[in-house]
Structure formats: structure tokens, C-alpha cells
Write an enzyme that holds these catalytic residues in place. Structure first.
Site, PDB file in Angstrom:
ATOM      1  CD  GLU A 183      -1.516  -2.226   2.101  1.00 30.28           C
ATOM      2  OE1 GLU A 183      -0.526  -2.873   1.713  1.00 30.28           O
ATOM      3  OE2 GLU A 183      -2.168  -2.506   3.125  1.00 30.28           O
ATOM      4  CG  ASN A 184       4.610   1.095   1.984  1.00 37.09           C
ATOM      5  OD1 ASN A 184       4.131  -0.006   1.773  1.00 37.09           O
ATOM      6  ND2 ASN A 184       5.895   1.280   2.220  1.00 37.09           N
TER       7      ASN A 184
END
Lengths: 223, 240
Positions: free
Chosen positions: A49-50
């Protein structure tokens, strides 16, 4: 053979269904283990996600670069052909239907596909992270979990009692005892431990199992 | 034009009581530690800025960075997705004592609210959180047979960010996964303050490689050997 699959064996079983070239997000913690068990010749591309696509193994201790981490804040390495991108693009990949598979852990999963994996109730500090986004958009949302809680209560239930992460989002469940699909708001039994009867499995499942003509044996190697 | 400022204290001088401050980073990756600590220094010397609303994915870790801001008593509210960490004491203690507010936002929604603010989109619909406690009180709508929750843009008075390279016009590149929320925050804040590991002349960053165009950046300060939050954490450093 033991009476249930270990976490590693559950992760191994989930990994067998990931196609070569699939874009995959693995939830924090237990689901990260799935990456270790990709079948030979099948290379998934992992999303975090990052803002990283195509990351690989953890670096050896002492060689961590803490600007290069996954969503669990653990150090990662890159495979050839990796890409960085910002958070809005990252969640665009999630919600926009670009991921093939998301594999998550859970507290409860219901026969209608509802998932409860972010909160065990109002105590302490609430934290949701990316879970509520991840359950929407991936073509398949799979859950890996022990079949029952530590004190023996079913984690596969008719309706979730804990706060929901998402409604009607889970399509497949890999447990320590069985593999099930969620179809038409019912748990359809696809595989079970060969040492266990359907009645024994039903007794530790909180919703009625649908029994197709073919039910496979759930067998994993010793890991 | 030259957006360079001489030092960290000058860079954070315009941040006032009660402002909404976006802080770049995801965990320790991309955390602008030197800008945060300069803000804490000012608060300790002058009592200002206080009662800040801080926007970040997390709510600090250990006794440095955002956790040190919370410890110092400068933060009235956190807007974040995951206020837990390896060492979440600073936020947890104040939260459980009712001394700090929390707006919990799913991570993708947080990113998109910030993006929307920078792009001039006041509201949008997302499937995330539909049917959950987090969506309570928010408008919902059905599109093509699926349910969505209306979310609003999230603006800030100031963003403090960490970049790898900046040119004097404010064009930025980032280092590895340290990019995360920073390009979105740069656009969403009325004033964007950046610490860069190296400041170069216009033209030295290939236009093909610019990640954040300088139009979104107001002030740049060079911090040539920046600290990394996770590395500080692991070394047991406290900023007090």
C-alpha cells in the site's frame, strides 16, 4: 498428519492458487507468509500500500534500508522491474480493480462475504490502516485463518458480531481445516482435511456448509 | 525565483497555533524529522505553535518525530489511518486520557481526500468503509449496483515534507518508498515546506524525473544528512 494445518501450511495452500504474473497484495502479518510458498514457475508481483510494486524478500539483517519498507513497516528488497508510486496511485490500484488477489487475515468471516478483521471492539486505540480499502477492488479477496478461535469458537459464522471491515467482499476462505468459496451468500466446501468428516467440520463452523458433489482433500506438505 | 530558505527555524517560522499540518511519511519512511524537531524547538522556546491538527498515516513512534510533538503537548488532534506502531506510547497515553482527538480514516480514503484537496475536488465516492462503523453519518449512494460512501477533501494550512532532491524552483524527487503521501500533501496544503537532502540548480533534475512539480512547493531547506526515523527508533533515541 496432524489434526489441522499450521499457519505455514494454510499460507502454502493459498499460494497454490496464485497465477503466474498475478498482482497480489498480502495483508500485514500472517498473510505475508504466502509469498514464501509460490509454486515453481509461478511468479506473482507483490503490491504494498505504501507505494511499491514488485518487491521481494526481506534483506539480510544489518542491510535494511528503512526508506524501503512494506505496509507492515518491515524492510523489503526490490526485484528487477519494481516501481515506486504515491499513495493515491497505490490505492487507485486497489480500488480500481487492478489487483488480481488480496489475501487477508481475519477475526470473523460470514457466509454473506462480510469480513471483520480490524477491530475487536471499542477498547483501546482504534486503527484501520488499509484494510477497508483492500477488501474492495481486488478481483479475488481471499481470507486465510485458523478455522476456530484460540478458545474454540467458530471464525466462519452466519453474521459477523465484530465491527465490519467490509460487506459482501470475501470470495474464498482458506482455513486450518478446509477451503471454501463464498457463493450466493453461502459457504461452499471445496476441500477438507481427509482425516475429518463433514459432520466434524460442520460442528466447528458457525454457518451451514453447502456440499457440492466433489469435495477435494486438503493436503499440504510438512513445512 | 529561489524558494530556498537558510535554515530549519526559518522554514517553520510561519506555522501558527491551531493550524492543520500535514506531515509526510509512512512510519519512518519519508518522515521529515529535522523539520518536525525544528517545530518542537520553537514550541519549547515560545509556547507556539500549539493545538495543531496533524495529518499523517500514523501517530508517531517512540520518542521522536510526531511522537515527540505529541509528548511536547503541541498536538490537539491526529487525523490518521493507523495510530499504532512499535512504540505507540505518546499517542496512546494522551488518547486514553482524553487529551488528544482522533479522526480515524481508512488509508486509501485518507490518500484520496488529500489528493482531492490538491486537485480542487470537494467530495468523492469510495467503496471503502461502506456498511462499517467508520461510515456512520456519511452520505452513501449507489452507482451501477454497488454502494459507495461520500468523503470530503482534506486540506491543510501547511505541509512539511522530506524530499531527496529539490531544485531552487521546488521541483522534487523522493527516495524509494519515502514518497508515499508527500506528493499529495504538497498539493493539498496552502504552504508546502520541504527539507531536501540536496538542493540543486534548475535543470539539474531531468524534467522526466520530477515527481512533485515546483508549483506545489513554497519553501525548501537543505538537510544534507537527514536522520531516518526508524533508524533513530532502533537506536533508542528520544527527542526531548
Amino acid at each position: 498428519m496432524s489434526t489441522k494445518l499450521s499457519n505455514a501450511q494454510i499460507a502454502w495452500r493459498a499460494a497454490q492458487d496464485i497465477e503466474d504474473g498475478a498482482y497480489v497484495n498480502l495483508g500485514i502479518g500472517f498473510p505475508e507468509m504466502v509469498a514464501k510458498f509460490q509454486p515453481p514457475g509461478k511468479q506473482a508481483i507483490f503490491h504494498t500500500e505504501n507505494g511499491v510494486l514488485n518487491f521481494g524478500e526481506a534483506p539480510v539483517e544489518g542491510e535494511e534500508d528503512w526508506d524501503l519498507i512494506n505496509a507492515g513497516k518491515k524492510a523489503i528488497t526490490l526485484r528487477p522491474g519494481a516501481a515506486f508510486f504515491h499513495h493515491a496511485d497505490s490505492f487507485g490500484m486497489v480500488r480500481g480493480g487492478h489487483l488480481d488477489v488480496a489475501i487477508l487475515g481475519t477475526y470473523e468471516v460470514a457466509e454473506n462475504g462480510d469480513l471483520a478483521n480490524w477491530s475487536t471492539g471499542p477498547r483501546g486505540v482504534p486503527a484501520v490502516g488499509g484494510a477497508m480499502d483492500l477488501v474492495h477492488g481486488a478481483k479475488r479477496v481471499a481470507v486465510i485463518t485458523d478455522h476456530v478461535t484460540k478458545d474454540g469458537r467458530p471464525k466462519l459464522v452466519k453474521r459477523c458480531a465484530l465491527p465490519l471491515t467490509g460487506v459482501g467482499c470475501v470470495t474464498r476462505v482458506y482455513t486450518s481445516l478446509a477451503v471454501l468459496d463464498i457463493e450466493d451468500e453461502r459457504f461452499v466446501l471445496r476441500e477438507k482435511l481427509p482425516t475429518m468428516s463433514v459432520a466434524e467440520l460442520q460442528a466447528v463452523t458457525g454457518a451451514e456448509l453447502v456440499l457440492p458433489d466433489q469435495i477435494g482433500d486438503l493436503v499440504a506438505p510438512e513445512l | 525565483m529561489d524558494k530556498t530558505v537558510p535554515d530549519l527555524a526559518t522554514a517553520v517560522a510561519g506555522i501558527e497555533d491551531g493550524m492543520v499540518v500535514m506531515v509526510g511519511g509512512f512510519g519512518g519512511s519519508g518522515a521529515p524529522i529535522e523539520l518536525i524537531h525544528a517545530l518542537i524547538d520553537r514550541f519549547k522556546a515560545t509556547g507556539s505553535p500549539k493545538n495543531l491538527t496533524v495529518v499523517n498515516n500514523n501517530a508517531g513512534n517512540g520518542r521522536i518525530g510526531i511522537a515527540a510533538m505529541i509528548d511536547a503537548g503541541m498536538v490537539g488532534k491526529m487525523i490518521c489511518s493507523f495510530p499504532r506502531s512499535a512504540d505507540p506510547r505518546a499517542f496512546t497515553e494522551k488518547y486514553l486520557a482524553g487529551e488528544i482527538g482522533l479522526e480515524l480514516v481508512p488509508q486509501g480514503t485518507l490518500a484520496e481526500r488529500i489528493r482531492a484537496a490538491g486537485a480542487g475536488i470537494p467530495a468523492f465516492y469510495t467503496p471503502a468503509s461502506y456498511g462499517t462503523d467508520v461510515a456512520k453519518g456519511k452520505p452513501v449512494a449507489e452507482f451501477d449496483g454497488k454502494h459507495y460512501v461520500q468523503e470530503r477533501w482534506l486540506k491543510a494550512d501547511v505541509a512539511i515534507l522530506k524530499a531527496e532532491l529539490a531544485d531552487t524552483l521546488g521541483n522534487l524527487t523522493y527516495r524509494k518508498a519515502a514518497r508515499n503521501f508527500s506528493p499529495l500533501m504538497a498539493a493539498a496544503a496552502a504552504k508546502t515546506i520541504v527539507q531536501a537532502t540536496k538542493i540543486v540548480q534548475p535543470g539539474e533534475i531531468d524534467p522526466e524525473h520530477v515527481v512533485t512539480p515546483g508549483i506545489f512547493v513554497d519553501a525548501i531547506v537543505e538537510v544534507s544528512d537527514p536522520k531516518q526515523e526508524e533508524a533513530l527508533m532502533r537506536a533508542g533515541v528520544a527527542y526531548a
